[in-house]
Design an enzyme around this catalytic site. Structure first.
Site, mmCIF file in Angstrom:
data_model
loop_
_atom_site.group_PDB
_atom_site.id
_atom_site.type_symbol
_atom_site.label_atom_id
_atom_site.label_comp_id
_atom_site.label_asym_id
_atom_site.label_seq_id
_atom_site.Cartn_x
_atom_site.Cartn_y
_atom_site.Cartn_z
ATOM 1 N N GLU A 231 -40.556 -18.855 6.743
ATOM 2 C CA GLU A 231 -41.714 -18.200 6.123
ATOM 3 C C GLU A 231 -43.019 -18.396 6.903
ATOM 4 O O GLU A 231 -43.793 -17.457 7.038
ATOM 5 C CB GLU A 231 -41.883 -18.697 4.687
ATOM 6 C CG GLU A 231 -40.756 -18.224 3.781
ATOM 7 C CD GLU A 231 -40.939 -18.681 2.346
ATOM 8 O OE1 GLU A 231 -41.723 -18.074 1.621
ATOM 9 O OE2 GLU A 231 -40.304 -19.678 1.961
ATOM 10 N N LYS B 259 -40.319 -7.425 -3.666
ATOM 11 C CA LYS B 259 -40.579 -7.621 -5.101
ATOM 12 C C LYS B 259 -41.161 -6.332 -5.703
ATOM 13 O O LYS B 259 -40.810 -5.950 -6.817
ATOM 14 C CB LYS B 259 -41.553 -8.783 -5.320
ATOM 15 C CG LYS B 259 -40.915 -10.155 -5.119
ATOM 16 C CD LYS B 259 -41.901 -11.289 -5.386
ATOM 17 C CE LYS B 259 -41.280 -12.647 -5.143
ATOM 18 N NZ LYS B 259 -42.189 -13.767 -5.295
ATOM 19 N N HIS C 215 -17.555 -31.851 9.821
ATOM 20 C CA HIS C 215 -16.257 -31.297 9.452
ATOM 21 C C HIS C 215 -16.175 -29.795 9.678
ATOM 22 O O HIS C 215 -15.203 -29.163 9.291
ATOM 23 C CB HIS C 215 -15.953 -31.643 7.984
ATOM 24 C CG HIS C 215 -15.904 -33.130 7.769
ATOM 25 N ND1 HIS C 215 -14.769 -33.882 7.990
ATOM 26 C CD2 HIS C 215 -16.871 -34.008 7.405
ATOM 27 C CE1 HIS C 215 -15.045 -35.164 7.753
ATOM 28 N NE2 HIS C 215 -16.314 -35.256 7.400
HETATM 29 C C1 F6R Z 1 -43.926 -17.745 -0.762
HETATM 30 C C2 F6R Z 1 -42.727 -18.460 -1.141
HETATM 31 C C3 F6R Z 1 -41.636 -17.734 -1.881
HETATM 32 C C4 F6R Z 1 -41.888 -17.770 -3.404
HETATM 33 C C5 F6R Z 1 -40.771 -17.066 -4.158
HETATM 34 C C6 F6R Z 1 -40.908 -17.171 -5.667
HETATM 35 O O1 F6R Z 1 -44.860 -18.623 -0.214
HETATM 36 O O2 F6R Z 1 -42.579 -19.603 -0.819
HETATM 37 O O3 F6R Z 1 -40.411 -18.348 -1.563
HETATM 38 O O4 F6R Z 1 -41.987 -19.096 -3.828
HETATM 39 O O5 F6R Z 1 -40.740 -15.712 -3.810
HETATM 40 O O6 F6R Z 1 -42.187 -16.835 -6.102
HETATM 41 P P1 F6R Z 1 -42.950 -17.820 -7.114
HETATM 42 O O7 F6R Z 1 -43.032 -19.129 -6.416
HETATM 43 O O8 F6R Z 1 -44.292 -17.197 -7.327
HETATM 44 O O9 F6R Z 1 -42.126 -17.861 -8.341
#
Ligand code: F6R
Length: 323
Positions: free
Chosen positions: A211, A318, A227
């Site tokens: 990320e 998303k 393994h």
């Molecule tokens: C972004 C990150 C992502 C979010 C994940 C869930 O920095 O680390 O992995 O954590 O998309 O979103 P949240 O944390 O807002 O529930």
């Protein structure tokens, strides 16, 4: 042109301060009644705290499990304590897991900066807004631990917390290590290993490279890698991969021996870097172990002219899912 447009470096450097603030956030929050098991439901950056909790509380006489899914296991009932953790409060898997916990009559506490989870939850630990979820690990972990301490499920050990804060404050050591390691990684893919006890730490390394640096990275643990994955080194090359072993002075003697022998074997194919966790308490060792990756992934991004903060692809995905 500055590449770190949202000043991720400062967020990383402020991590000890974040942890200190986070320790206060669960003040007064307790759970009562019988608890047989604990679940942390969350995704991505918000799930890491659950993994760390499981490792940290390995001696606890009840299971601690992280669930990264829409549904919770069928054993969840009124004696389960569920932490629904979502930094944004809008992650659909976590919202669905929250609803499932309600249906299963679990005791539920939400940890979030707001969003839908903040709206629907009756018992919430509100954490500060404005960070990337993965950069808010202090806020996502310590309030959960705080509730367990307040509820008498876990014993507080102030020396442990103060050792961890002291170690994390040695910023320059972590920063320099990260900068050097990023140079060594260059265009190679990091393969990160530690003992099973540090599984969440190596997974965090992987996801920080993914990320922050927008780079591929893989993690595995000892002794399982002995393994299977070790065989793949036969067809690896030094210009493509770099192995990183995170070692702990308290690793089991057999694990230490395995790491030494593995290093000898895989060094014939790739360069191997080793780094030791710091401290005597497990909490310091876990958090120091993962803090190296914050800096290494940051410098790897900057070195490749990549802004470490935004993760557009996650946000776009998303949005598409919400259409
Ligand atoms: C972004 C990150 C992502 C979010 C994940 C869930 O920095 O680390 O992995 O954590 O998309 O979103 P949240 O944390 O807002 O529930």
């Amino acid at each position: 042109m500055p590449i770190d447009n949202s000043n991720m470096l400062k967020v990383i450097e402020d991590f000890p301060h974040q942890c200190r603030t986070a320790l206060e956030l669960a003040k007064g929050m307790t759970v009562s009644g019988k608890i047989n098991n604990i679940i942390v439901a969350g995704m991505g950056g918000s799930a890491v705290g659950g993994d760390l909790l499981r490792l940290y509380l390995h001696d606890l006489k009840m299971p601690v499990t992280t669930i990264r899914d829409y549904k919770l296991p069928n054993y969840v009932n009124e004696n389960t304590l569920v932490f629904a953790v979502s930094y944004s409060g809008n992650t659909e898997e976590t919202l669905a897991a929250y609803e499932d916990a309600l249906r299963k009559k679990a005791k539920i506490i939400a940890v979030t900066s707001g969003g839908k989870l903040g709206d629907i939850s009756k018992k919430t630990i509100k954490i500060p807004k404005g960070l990337q979820p993965r950069a808010a690990l202090g806020y996502l972990f310590f309030p959960v631990l705080g509730v367990l301490v307040n509820s008498g499920i876990v014993k507080e050990n102030p020396s442990e917390i103060s050792e961890m804060l002291d170690i994390l404050s040695q910023k320059e050591d972590f920063r320099q290590f990260g900068e050097k390691l990023a140079k060594k990684i260059g265009q190679k893919t990091p393969l990160i290993y530690a003992s099973e006890q540090f599984g969440a730490v190596v997974y965090r390394w992987k996801t920080q490279f993914n990320e922050n640096s927008k780079a591929s990275a893989f993690s595995h643990v000892f002794s399982e890698m002995n393994h299977n994955e070790i065989v793949s080194y036969q067809s690896m090359s030094r210009d493509k991969f770099l192995a990183i072993i995170i070692r702990d002075n308290f690793d089991d003697e057999r694990i230490k021996k395995r790491m030494d022998i593995t290093k000898e074997i895989i060094s014939q194919k790739v360069n191997v870097e080793e780094v030791y966790t710091k401290g005597t308490y497990l909490l310091s060792r876990l958090f120091s172990g993962l803090h190296y990756a914050d800096f290494a992934s940051y410098y790897l991004a900057v070195q490749n002219n990549i802004d470490p903060t935004p993760v557009h692809v996650i946000e776009n995905l998303k949005k598409k899912l919400a259409e």
